[in-house]
Design a protein around this motif. Structure first.
Motif, mmCIF file in Angstrom:
data_model
loop_
_atom_site.group_PDB
_atom_site.id
_atom_site.type_symbol
_atom_site.label_atom_id
_atom_site.label_comp_id
_atom_site.label_asym_id
_atom_site.label_seq_id
_atom_site.Cartn_x
_atom_site.Cartn_y
_atom_site.Cartn_z
ATOM 1 N N ALA A 233 0.565 -2.514 -7.513
ATOM 2 C CA ALA A 233 -0.675 -2.232 -6.782
ATOM 3 C C ALA A 233 -1.805 -3.155 -7.240
ATOM 4 O O ALA A 233 -2.581 -3.664 -6.412
ATOM 5 N N ASN A 234 -1.903 -3.406 -8.529
ATOM 6 C CA ASN A 234 -2.971 -4.263 -9.033
ATOM 7 C C ASN A 234 -2.760 -5.733 -8.662
ATOM 8 O O ASN A 234 -3.714 -6.442 -8.363
ATOM 9 N N PHE A 235 -1.522 -6.175 -8.675
ATOM 10 C CA PHE A 235 -1.256 -7.554 -8.259
ATOM 11 C C PHE A 235 -1.434 -7.727 -6.746
ATOM 12 O O PHE A 235 -1.573 -8.853 -6.262
ATOM 13 N N SER A 236 -1.447 -6.629 -6.027
ATOM 14 C CA SER A 236 -1.622 -6.693 -4.567
ATOM 15 C C SER A 236 -3.087 -6.633 -4.151
ATOM 16 O O SER A 236 -3.416 -6.840 -2.977
ATOM 17 N N ARG A 237 -3.976 -6.366 -5.084
ATOM 18 C CA ARG A 237 -5.399 -6.249 -4.770
ATOM 19 C C ARG A 237 -6.003 -7.627 -4.457
ATOM 20 O O ARG A 237 -5.615 -8.642 -5.023
ATOM 21 N N THR A 238 -6.965 -7.597 -3.563
ATOM 22 C CA THR A 238 -7.672 -8.839 -3.201
ATOM 23 C C THR A 238 -9.136 -8.810 -3.614
ATOM 24 O O THR A 238 -9.867 -9.775 -3.391
ATOM 25 N N ASP A 239 -9.563 -7.689 -4.232
ATOM 26 C CA ASP A 239 -10.946 -7.604 -4.704
ATOM 27 C C ASP A 239 -10.999 -7.966 -6.190
ATOM 28 O O ASP A 239 -10.007 -8.377 -6.785
#
Length: 521
Positions: A173-179
């Motif tokens: 989930a964290n590697f998928s974040r764009t912010d």
């Protein structure tokens, strides 16, 4: 377990109002006071490699990747080393080498909104918990990094397995974040493996999830379809392999397995790997087929014959001064214990060879195993072929190059199953053994234990029958039982945390033969 953090009491110094600010002992203008993620990250990869490679000197012979030049070495005959930190390096890696450093990265990454670094720390902690529990069993999980404690209670293996799943999913989930403020470019300088590529870290996490679930084949909750789903999201080629780099310029930055570090002199290639690469254990209707990987991975004796030591028996011809042409080769390619010198060695045992933590070939064999258990022979067969092909390419990349014609001939030979209907778990697991040889020690041990070594699982699947052989002599405390776990690190648990250790039976002489939860129905 020793306290992770050590605090020192200092005498209070009363300063008068005339004291200058530059006398403040609580700051150091020459040294950063806040640990940054980019500074903490690079050494972590070396810690991962270190833990596995140190302990592989004892686990490697147990799983018969290697043997010893002398007979009845404790690790090889499934014994344990009392009063010693031997076999405790993975423990040290989980709690010290990675340990608090990962906590600092998580804190810094959260505060600075660098979510890719947060994902990296979560992923490495998930890897640590997984390899730690597969190696030791029960671990100190909930209280692990509580600096205020002196006694640390153990948590059962199901809780550790669940924590791996939680962390891996949070990392994804964290590697998928764009912010946030984290970028691949900022992370690339510290990320020695994937250079900040979030997509590859996500694949690595799915690989951890695949390993985690596929170890549970004996459980009613095992879901082969879910394993296949994880693998399909995991490493998609050799370009995604998680490999820790080694410079190999001197003993401080060289591969632990290379001649510069001189750690493999007393080891010998095993009968099991020789038999697999000779094709004797994979014989088809046309008889044994020589594997094109053989000369790259192992070495012939002086007379040109490939030999390996039997478990626990050693090699009577391997004395340092012995020139007998029938002596079994060591992992560097020599016939005795003499170090061949810097710049030599072979396969994963050269000074600058990288050390694999996870490979695409492994993932494909996991998929093949799960697909067979899910009654999808066609899918299993394709994954099995993918795994063999990928590992041949991986071996070839380490030089010398395996000719394309040799690879094609092997894939077309009787050593490789041609039809889905003929494929069995034995075909899959023995090829997986070859593909993990020399680096995937704990993963191979997990496979051997879930199939009860050469006894077979609850459903009668017995892939290692007539291939894996127990040593003739077991350590006296074993009562004839094979090893199932290594004990926690002596210098922390047996000296500082014995009260908690006693609660899980860690003080008992047969603790290392106690069957672990993950292998049971």
């Amino acid at each position: 377990m020793k306290r992770i953090y050590i605090t020192f009491a200092a005498a209070a110094v009363l300063l008068t109002t005339s004291c200058k600010k530059y006398l403040d002992v609580n700051t150091d203008t020459a040294t950063p006071q806040v640990a940054e993620s980019k500074t903490l990250t690079p050494p972590l990869f070396a810690q991962m490699e270190r833990g596995v490679q140190f302990d592989s000197r004892y686990l490697g012979p147990l799983i018969q990747n290697w043997g010893s030049s002398t007979a009845n070495v404790t690790g090889e005959i499934h014994g344990w080393y009392a009063g010693s930190d031997v076999t405790g390096e993975i423990w040290r890696t989980v709690y010290y080498g990675l340990g608090g450093n990962l906590s600092l990265i998580m804190d810094d990454a959260t505060a600075t909104k660098q979510y890719n670094y947060l994902g990296l720390a979560q992923s490495l902690r998930a890897w640590g918990w997984q390899i730690g529990t597969d190696y030791h069993g029960d671990l100190i999980l909930k209280q692990a990094f509580d600096a205020e404690r002196y006694v640390y209670e153990y948590d059962a293996q199901p809780e550790v397995y669940a924590e791996v799943v939680r962390l891996a999913n949070e990392s994804i989930a964290n590697f998928s974040r764009t912010d946030g403020t984290g970028t691949p470019a900022k992370m690339a300088v510290a990320d020695l493996v994937y250079k900040g590529d979030a997509s590859k870290w996500i694949k690595f996490n799915y690989g951890l999830l695949a390993r985690n679930l596929n170890n549970l084949v004996n459980k009613a909750s095992y879901d082969p379809a879910k394993v296949i789903e994880y693998v399909d999201k995991a490493l998609s080629s050799n370009a995604d392999n998680f490999i820790v780099p080694n410079n190999g310029s001197n003993a401080t930055d060289a591969n632990f397995f290379g001649p510069l570090r001189a750690n493999l002199g007393s080891y010998r290639q095993s009968r099991m790997i020789v038999g697999l690469l000779d094709g004797n254990y994979l014989a088809g209707a046309s008889g044994a087929v020589i594997d094109p990987r053989r000369s790259n991975m192992i070495t012939a004796s002086g007379d040109g014959v490939f030999r390996g030591v039997n478990p626990g028996e050693g090699d009577p011809n391997s004395a340092a001064a012995n020139t007998n042409t029938t002596a079994v080769a060591n992992p560097w390619g020599g016939r005795n214990s003499t170090n061949p010198g810097a710049g030599t060695g072979k396969f994963l045992n050269t000074d600058n060879a990288g050390f694999p933590i996870m490979t695409y070939a492994e993932m494909q064999f996991i998929k093949a195993e799960a697909a067979l258990r899910n009654n999808n022979a066609a899918l299993a067969h394709q994954a099995y072929l993918n795994g063999i092909s990928a590992h041949i390419d991986f071996v070839s990349s380490l030089k010398p190059e395996i000719p394309a014609a040799a690879k094609a001939a092997y894939l077309a030979s009787a050593a490789v199953v041609k039809t889905p209907a003929a494929l069995t778990l034995k075909h899959v697991m023995l090829q997986k053994y070859i593909a993990l040889w020399g680096y995937g020690f704990v993963e191979t041990w997990s496979d051997l234990r879930k199939y009860r070594y050469n006894k077979g699982d609850e459903k009668g699947n017995n892939p290692y029958v007539d291939v894996f052989q127990f040593p003739r002599t077991f350590f006296l405390d074993n009562s004839g039982k094979p090893a199932q776990r290594y004990r926690p690190r002596y210098n922390s648990e047996y000296l500082w945390n014995i009260a908690a250790l006693k609660k899980i039976g860690g003080d008992q002489p047969d603790y290392h033969t106690t069957v672990m939860w993950f292998t049971q129905p």
